[in-house]
Write a protein that holds these residues in place. Structure first.
Motif, PDB file in Angstrom:
ATOM      1  N   ARG A  27      34.161  42.365  36.141  1.00 59.15           N
ATOM      2  CA  ARG A  27      35.112  41.261  36.109  1.00 59.15           C
ATOM      3  C   ARG A  27      36.560  41.768  36.176  1.00 59.15           C
ATOM      4  O   ARG A  27      36.857  42.852  35.669  1.00 59.15           O
ATOM      5  N   VAL A  28      37.400  40.966  36.749  1.00 62.72           N
ATOM      6  CA  VAL A  28      38.814  41.310  36.876  1.00 62.72           C
ATOM      7  C   VAL A  28      39.534  40.776  35.640  1.00 62.72           C
ATOM      8  O   VAL A  28      39.507  39.581  35.361  1.00 62.72           O
TER       9      VAL A  28
ATOM     10  N   ASP B  58      41.973  37.709  35.322  1.00 64.03           N
ATOM     11  CA  ASP B  58      41.545  36.354  35.666  1.00 64.03           C
ATOM     12  C   ASP B  58      41.486  35.412  34.464  1.00 64.03           C
ATOM     13  O   ASP B  58      41.697  34.204  34.615  1.00 64.03           O
ATOM     14  N   LEU B  59      41.185  35.950  33.304  1.00 65.48           N
ATOM     15  CA  LEU B  59      41.038  35.082  32.127  1.00 65.48           C
ATOM     16  C   LEU B  59      42.303  34.257  31.883  1.00 65.48           C
ATOM     17  O   LEU B  59      42.235  33.055  31.636  1.00 65.48           O
TER      18      LEU B  59
ATOM     19  N   ASP C  45      35.312  43.339  44.044  1.00 65.82           N
ATOM     20  CA  ASP C  45      35.770  41.955  44.194  1.00 65.82           C
ATOM     21  C   ASP C  45      37.245  41.901  44.566  1.00 65.82           C
ATOM     22  O   ASP C  45      37.677  41.044  45.347  1.00 65.82           O
ATOM     23  N   ILE C  46      38.034  42.791  43.964  1.00 63.30           N
ATOM     24  CA  ILE C  46      39.469  42.801  44.263  1.00 63.30           C
ATOM     25  C   ILE C  46      39.699  43.183  45.721  1.00 63.30           C
ATOM     26  O   ILE C  46      40.454  42.528  46.447  1.00 63.30           O
TER      27      ILE C  46
ATOM     28  N   ILE D 289      36.108  33.313  37.133  1.00 65.15           N
ATOM     29  CA  ILE D 289      36.291  34.713  36.730  1.00 65.15           C
ATOM     30  C   ILE D 289      35.171  35.564  37.323  1.00 65.15           C
ATOM     31  O   ILE D 289      35.413  36.619  37.912  1.00 65.15           O
ATOM     32  N   GLU D 290      33.951  35.078  37.169  1.00 69.90           N
ATOM     33  CA  GLU D 290      32.789  35.870  37.598  1.00 69.90           C
ATOM     34  C   GLU D 290      32.859  36.183  39.097  1.00 69.90           C
ATOM     35  O   GLU D 290      32.561  37.292  39.514  1.00 69.90           O
TER      36      GLU D 290
ATOM     37  N   HIS E 135      35.615  36.009  40.899  1.00 69.08           N
ATOM     38  CA  HIS E 135      37.001  36.388  41.214  1.00 69.08           C
ATOM     39  C   HIS E 135      37.597  35.431  42.246  1.00 69.08           C
ATOM     40  O   HIS E 135      38.102  35.860  43.290  1.00 69.08           O
TER      41      HIS E 135
ATOM     42  N   MET F 150      40.298  34.069  42.729  1.00 70.38           N
ATOM     43  CA  MET F 150      41.768  33.990  42.637  1.00 70.38           C
ATOM     44  C   MET F 150      42.331  35.388  42.832  1.00 70.38           C
ATOM     45  O   MET F 150      41.589  36.377  42.815  1.00 70.38           O
TER      46      MET F 150
ATOM     47  N   GLN G 156      36.316  33.472  48.228  1.00 68.52           N
ATOM     48  CA  GLN G 156      35.838  33.678  46.860  1.00 68.52           C
ATOM     49  C   GLN G 156      36.052  32.433  45.982  1.00 68.52           C
ATOM     50  O   GLN G 156      35.369  32.263  44.971  1.00 68.52           O
TER      51      GLN G 156
END
Lengths: 799, 294, 161
Positions: A17-18, A21-22, A684-685, C95-96, C98, C100, C144
């Motif tokens: 997880r990034v 993001d939270l 993901d990034i 979040i999971e 991503h 954003m 995404q």
């Protein structure tokens, strides 16, 4: 420094997880607009309605008299109290102030600024300012600006030319003479930019007691504090830039110098915090908004088998009214001036002119996207000219995997790559044979269908040495990045970076590498952003550089932490460091694992037990590392060759488009991209930035343009007129990775923030031209808007 | 982008609205969905002294069939009916499918949730969809002032870009669409650079075919190619009475250009608008014909 | 110019305020109520960064006056969190997957997606695109984001089983 090859990886390259993001999903992020200081005053700016006009007088009496208004400031007043903003090139007769002085030079230029108790009152006051202008004929067309002998955007400069240079690398004329043929091509890159959804904003607060100007700004810029201090005439250490501000997108543009000069100046003058949040109209016309606007004239020499021998390029760039660093966007692409191809020699003529348009700022890739577009159009033109397949021509010219490191004529050394394999992966992903069948079926049904092919490089890592090519006084041979890692008395690890982040996930990347190197779950590592007075040197997240630079700095700092732990353990275990092994914080004897020290014990000694520290070791537990650009540090050789960027990522783009012949509207129906940015730190990034960059490139190719009319009036100040793609305009992109590690970085990583954008415009243009091919017409101007395409199709059909 | 100051009135009845308009000396403006007015206020392109909010006037919202007893009657859409409601309305889908098709092109979900049918008609953007479809449907508008209510066919209502026959003291009350006899097909086509943007050019068509397969009703309207939405009567006349197919339609479109006087902006030039008007007209007519059946 | 007293329920909390007629709902939520999650992108109704739910329906807060919100129920991105402040199902899916990068358009995307999923927990790709078609994102290219919404829909269906 030398890094060991990547080992078994626990965190790097894993789906994780990034961490940023939270806060973004819960509304807990802190953008500039979310930062509130008591007593804050609000600024609003008055834009010029004219592209070029003399300011005869400004009457602000009524505005100043309005209840709630603190101050109205004009350029003439400001210019007596601050210095002009330093430009990239030495152009002493071009004086750039945050507000127009005596003359306005583009529609939207800020003529005055109001500070008031709230933003509504500030705008009420703008209505009351009376400016008497004498409109003058504007300089609009860049070719005319170049040739102009009397009408100058900056009369004192005595010309509209900001830069004109000629470069020659290799035997260009010999190569042209020896080639089987040559062709010429004019390509035009339209005025577009990155247009973040957050405009620029700044909050500045001068403290009389500490004599420090605190600044919170949505910036992404190296040298920001230096420029701000120089313009305000303050010592550098009287400005504290807070880097823990979330930045709502930038992709290069958010420079914010004039805005921050204004906010800082006004805060000190008024004794209150001052906040300047650009609204969309101020931003689009007068902010850091516009990007390259470029005409290329290219000649290519080639053999009949499609092998390209040499290339001559003339680039004329319209920098707008104030150049800033715009001319350098002609210099950076020298780092990959021949693209991913084996081209033996290059001639490059670079011209930057000013016009009465909004000034150009750095945009994603810093000039590389237009250059890549030009190169790819030239390669397609060679294929078309020779009747060869575009793919085959690329395959014959791509640098081969065994040739790395590969030095191109201007001196850059491509670090690593496997272009043929990545291209093949892209074709496989696209299902190229089925795609050809789909296209041909569509054509048989009377539709205009085309496949695009573009292969392109993404230079990453940054290095300012390209400035030297344009300005031999600029002996800048480092573009460093620093970080600090602290271990607290409890043993917790904190990484301190020195720059803002604007969506690239730097905190996640930094923590992942620290976790990998220290054997600690990255989620247990805290990452903070130091301010400019407390953090180590940074050059900000430009130039696809953070994974390369901050990532490698993080690995370096982690190494120092381990060294320190090992030294403490060796001293207390009565062993040599070489006998010991570090594993997730515990240090043990390789030969006798029962003999060990825990992380807690090491931390206790570091902070509390001076008597147990090795002789001469300072107490505490932290490490700093400042990373120099690998391969940088040199000035150009006598032939003008210099290695500019260290790492070169590669992408192969294969889109499929159809054009509605009746309306000219292009639909991008499919898009496959294969990309190689070496080791991926967070999948993901990287995937997000590749696809996001690609979508940005579709915008530049088809929709986005800052339009001016012939008189210099600006036509694209709103989101209804500047057309960024929505979800409907972006196809369901499919992507595939390939990994050719860079030999230069800590884990083999390269840059990834720009590549999608650097190839998509070329790929879409290639697809559109393929779709137009049955009509026998081509288009070499971006954006390819539907009315232009319809006219082209209509004309071809009318013949 | 902050509006200049204005007074605000939350109206509860139509009478309250028209009285406010009457007393406003042209400085009073009606706020319906706000999807066009709010940006104009924010940019200070509109600077009313008073804003009358009609969102709470219950009688200004709703869709119904009037005079149903006689069989033909009319479909009435009150001005403050949200575009989203209109899009979902079974009555509109049944009795004015062209309007449903047109509204699907209007803006985005969030803007349709606030934007109103009447607001679009009152604003009268020459490229907007609802006025265009309504014009093709031979619709009327009702305008109310303190002096009373008048009905005006849309052909007389649109005067030019953002200019209409509505007086400053009038509110646009409702849209009236005559119920058509027989089976009619509807076609709507537009081109915009991005989906959801204002159309650059749009075409709306209605075709009726009698039991012998002969066209007994033809309506064609073009938006975005003139200062106001335009009916193309010359083409309609030629189509009527014919047995239609794609060839017949394509052959009758040459006179579209004569009815239009397009302007130019950065989104498209005049020549583009003329050529594309013809392209979209053909598509809309073919779609309408296919729906009309024989 | 008279101020107006309004009452509105924002994220299930009743609020009373006195507002100037010209104050936008966006500025009201951000500056008066202190809910910074709703973002100012364009203030002319194109970008969607200021989307909120008005009585359950997604709208643009820049295109509405605060005074018009009198008597309304408003949900902002902060209101999508669980009661303990942890991310709700949709937020967690973003979040999971991503969905954003810079996070600036994210609250608007979440609001649009929330409205979609509230009425349809098995949306097609076209329905997802229609729901977020009025929300501009400059970072992601949307892929995404779509995947995040699809993930949330899947989890919603699983939770309903």
């Amino acid at each position: 420094m030398k890094f060991e090859p990547a080992r078994n990886l626990h965190y790097v390259a894993q789906k994780r997880r990034v961490r940023e993001d939270l806060r973004f999903v819960t509304g807990g992020a802190k953008f500039v607009q979310d930062i509130a200081l008591p007593g804050t005053q609000h600024a609003a700016v008055l834009p010029s309605p004219y592209p070029r006009a003399r300011i005869l007088s400004i009457d602000a009496a009524a505005a100043e008299a309005l209840d709630g208004v603190q101050l109205v400031l004009t350029g003439a007043q400001l210019a007596t109290d601050c210095n002009p903003i330093r430009l990239g090139l030495k152009l002493p007769e071009i004086r750039w102030y945050p507000l127009a002085v005596d003359m306005t030079r583009y529609v939207g230029e800020w003529v005055a600024i109001v500070v008031a108790d709230d933003a509504y009152i500030a705008e009420d006051a703008l209505d009351l300012i009376e400016v008497d202008y004498e409109p003058l004929e504007a300089v609009v067309d860049p070719e005319e600006a170049f040739a102009e002998t009397e009408r100058f955007v900056h009369p004192d400069h005595g010309s509209n030319v900001l830069y004109h240079g000629n470069f020659l690398w290799g035997p260009v004329e010999d190569d042209f003479a020896a080639a089987d043929g040559s062709l010429g091509l004019r390509t035009r890159w339209g005025r577009s930019a990155t247009v973040p959804i957050e405009t620029f904003g700044v909050l500045a607060s001068w403290n009389r007691g500490t004599e420090i100007l605190d600044v919170w700004a949505s910036i992404q810029m190296p040298n920001f504090v230096e420029l701000l201090a120089a313009t305000l005439g303050y010592p550098l250490n009287s400005i504290r830039l807070h880097q823990d501000v979330d930045v709502g997108g930038s992709y290069g543009v958010k420079r914010g110098i004039k805005q921050s000069v204004l906010a800082g100046y006004l805060s000190r003058r008024l004794g209150n915090p001052v906040r300047l949040i650009e609204d969309r109209l101020w931003n689009m016309a007068g902010g850091d908004a516009h990007g390259p606007d470029r005409i290329f004239d290219t000649e290519v020499a080639f053999n009949n088998d499609g092998v390209i021998r040499s290339i001559k390029i003339r680039a004329l760039d319209d920098a707008g009214a104030y150049p800033g660093r715009a001319p350098f966007q002609l210099a950076k692409p020298i780092s990959a001036l021949v693209g991913p191809y084996r081209i033996n020699s290059v001639k490059y003529e670079a011209i930057s002119v000013c016009t009465n348009k909004t000034g150009q700022v750095p945009v994603r890739g810093f000039g590389q996207a237009p250059t890549n577009y030009m190169i790819e159009m030239a390669v397609d033109a060679v294929a078309r000219h020779l009747g060869l397949d575009r793919l085959e021509v690329r395959r014959r010219n791509l640098i081969q995997s065994h040739e790395f490191p590969y030095q191109i004529p201007p001196g850059s050394e491509y670090d690593s790559g496997d272009y043929q394999t990545v291209l093949q992966k892209g074709l496989d992903l696209a299902g190229y044979d089925q795609l050809l069948a789909r296209r041909d079926k569509a054509r048989a049904a009377g539709r205009l269908a085309g496949i695009g092919i573009a292969t392109n490089l993404e230079p990453g890592g940054g290095n300012n040495i390209f400035e030297y090519l344009m300005d031999p006084g600029a002996e800048i041979t480092t573009f460093m990045e620093g970080c600090e890692v602290r271990v607290d008395p409890q043993g917790n690890i904190t990484g301190i970076m020195g720059t803002t982040t604007s969506g690239q996930g730097h905190e996640t990347m930094f923590a992942t590498i620290l976790g990998e190197e220290l054997g600690v779950d990255p989620d247990d590592i805290r990452i903070v952003h130091g301010d400019s007075l407390s953090a180590l040197p940074t050059r900000s997240p430009i130039a696809s550089r953070m994974a390369i630079m901050l990532g490698s700095a993080a690995a370096g700092a982690a190494g120092k932490i381990k060294d320190r732990a090992l030294a403490i353990a060796a001293h207390n275990l009565d062993r040599e460091v070489e006998d010991l092994e570090y594993s997730s914080g515990t240090i043990s004897d390789r030969n006798d694992p029962s003999r060990k020290m825990t992380w807690e014990e090491i931390c206790f000694i570091a902070y509390r037990a001076y008597h147990k520290l090795p002789d001469g070791m300072e107490p505490g537990f932290q490490a700093q590392f400042i990373y120099q650009v690998p391969g940088g540090g040199k000035l150009p050789d006598d032939d003008g060759r210099v290695g500019i960027y260290p790492c070169f990522s590669f992408q192969a783009h294969i889109p499929y488009v159809e054009i509605d012949p009746g309306t000219g509207r292009v639909s991008v129906l499919d898009y496959a991209i294969a990309h190689d940015c070496g080791t991926v730190i967070n999948p993901d990034i990287v995937r997000g930035m590749v696809i996001g960059g690609l979508a940005h490139g579709i915008g530049a190719a088809l929709y986005e343009k800052f339009c001016y009319d012939d008189e210099g009036q600006f036509l694209s100040a709103t989101f209804a007129d500047y057309l960024m793609p929505s979800v409907h305009e972006i196809p369901d992109v499919r992507d595939v990775e390939h990994c050719t590690p860079s030999p230069l970085t800590s884990h083999g990583q390269k840059g990834s923030g720009e590549g999608g954008y650097l190839g998509a415009p070329a790929a879409i243009a290639s697809a559109v031209n393929d779709a137009l091919a049955p009509l026998g017409v081509t288009i070499h101007e971006l954006p390819m808007r539907m009315h232009d395409l319809e006219a082209l199709i209509n004309e071809a059909n009318s013949k | 982008m902050k509006p200049a100051k204005f007074e605000y009135l939350r109206a509860e009845s139509i009478d309250q609205v028209v009285q406010a308009l009457d007393q406003g000396d042209g400085e009073t403006i009606v706020l319906a969905g706000g999807q066009t007015l709010m940006p104009m206020l924010a940019m200070r392109l509109a600077r009313p002294a008073m804003v009358v909010d009609i969102n709470h006037v219950a009688e200004l919202s709703g869709v119904e069939i009037l005079n149903e007893v006689e069989g033909d009657g009319e479909l009435v859409i009150m001005a403050c009916t949200r575009q989203a409601e209109a899009l979902a309305s079974p009555l509109i889908q049944e009795h004015a499918p062209l309007l449903s098709k047109a509204i699907a092109f209007v803006g985005h979900r969030q803007t349709r949730n606030r934007g109103t049918v009447g607001g679009s008609l009152a604003h009268a953007d020459p490229a907007s969809e609802i006025p265009l479809a309504a014009l093709a449907l031979d619709a009327w508008v009702s305008l109310r002032s303190v002096a009373g209510t008048r009905r005006l066919p849309l052909a007389d209502y649109f005067h030019g870009p953002m200019m209409t026959a509505r007086a400053e003291n009038e509110i646009l009350l409702s849209l009236h669409i005559p119920r058509a006899p027989g089976t009619r097909g509807a076609g709507f086509h537009e081109v915009s650079e991005r989906r959801g943007d204002f159309a650059v050019v749009a075409a709306a068509a209605v075709i009726g075919v009698d039991e012998r397969g002969v066209c007994d009703h033809a309506a064609l309207a073009i938006g975005g190619a003139d200062g106001r939405p335009r009916r193309i009567g010359a083409v309609e006349d030629k189509l009527r009475g014919q047995r239609l197919d794609s060839v017949a339609i394509a052959g009758q479109l040459s006179e579209i250009g004569a009815a239009l006087a397009p302007g130019a902006d950065q989104h498209a030039g005049a020549a583009y608008r003329l050529r594309v008007a013809r392209v979209l007209a053909e598509r809309a007519l073919l779609e309408a014909l296919a729906e009309a059946g024989p | 110019m008279n101020n107006f007293d309004i009452r509105a329920t924002i994220n299930d909390v009743p609020h009373r305020a006195s507002v100037e007629p010209r104050l936008s709902l966006l500025d009201f939520l951000r500056d008066d109520i202190g809910l910074g999650g709703t973002h100012m992108g364009c203030e002319h109704g194109v970008c969607g960064a200021c989307s909120v739910l008005l009585d359950g329906v997604p709208i643009r807060a820049c295109l509405m006056l605060a005074v018009q919100a009198d008597g309304c129920r408003i949900t902002t991105v902060e209101g999508l969190c669980n009661d303990d402040g942890t991310p709700g199902l949709l937020q967690d899916a973003f979040i999971e997957a991503h969905g954003m990068q810079c996070g600036y358009c994210t609250p608007g995307m979440l609001i649009s997606a929330q409205a979609l999923l509230a009425e349809n927990d098995e949306p097609t790709l076209a329905e997802i695109k229609d729901a977020i078609g009025g929300n501009l994102c400059r970072c992601t290219g949307y892929v995404q984001i779509i995947e995040s919404i699809q993930l949330a829909a899947r989890r919603l269906r699983e939770a309903a089983r």
